[in-house]
Design a protein around this motif. Sequence first.
Motif: not given
Length: 240
Positions: A5-23
């Motif tokens: 579920n891509l929309q519900a998943a939590d994403y890490a960017v530049s080793a930082v967790q907590g971003f939504s898919l759109s972010e």
Amino acid sequence: MEKINLQAADYAVSAVQGFSLSEAMRLWKTKYPSLTEFSTNVIKHPRLNELGDFVKEQWDNIQPVTVQEAFSENNIEKRRAIFDCIGVVKLFNELQPELLDKQVIHKRQTRWDENNQPYEKEYDDTYELYQLGGEKLFPVSPGGVEPNPVFAVRCWCTTTAREYWIYVPVEAALGDSWDSKPEPDAVRAIAWTIRIDITNPNRIFRQGDIIIVEESADSQHVFPHHLSKKQYLQLMFSET
């Protein structure tokens, strides 16, 4: 295989967790200039192919994050990740850093033509050292302590004239002597960006991001260390 579920998943960017898919998609578009670079750096496992396909469909409509948007993020770790995606070039160009030092070095080096024949090239190489106040990036602490400044050295490719900005630590920018006045030095800063793992090198060649160090008869392999200003000026035999 279970569908994500891509929309519900939590994403890490530049080793930082907590971003939504759109972010996350906006940050990826900010960090990676092309879809190919995004795919190479993010879609590293077959389980992520579904995410890669979704981002590919949306890529042309994704808006990169702006510097001003970064300042609206109250979470400091997320703000660091956003700054990392925006990159040093855009940050320093937009936030009016202070020029601490500028040096122009006249160089006479060996290069090779299309027939692999050596020739001498004379040119002026310019280095600039900048400081960006930490308060421009992060809020002052509740105790009134201002964040540490950030330093970057600016230089240009001697072949293509492309501009580069590279972060450097305070000891490279101002020197590491605690008992004397800070001495900004742009050449020392650029020298710090190169690391070698031998003693007593004979010559150093640089082609783009590739550094080749020629050993001397007295060279020994050691733990990687940064070049000094003196080594940079004396040992750089060819730069392209």
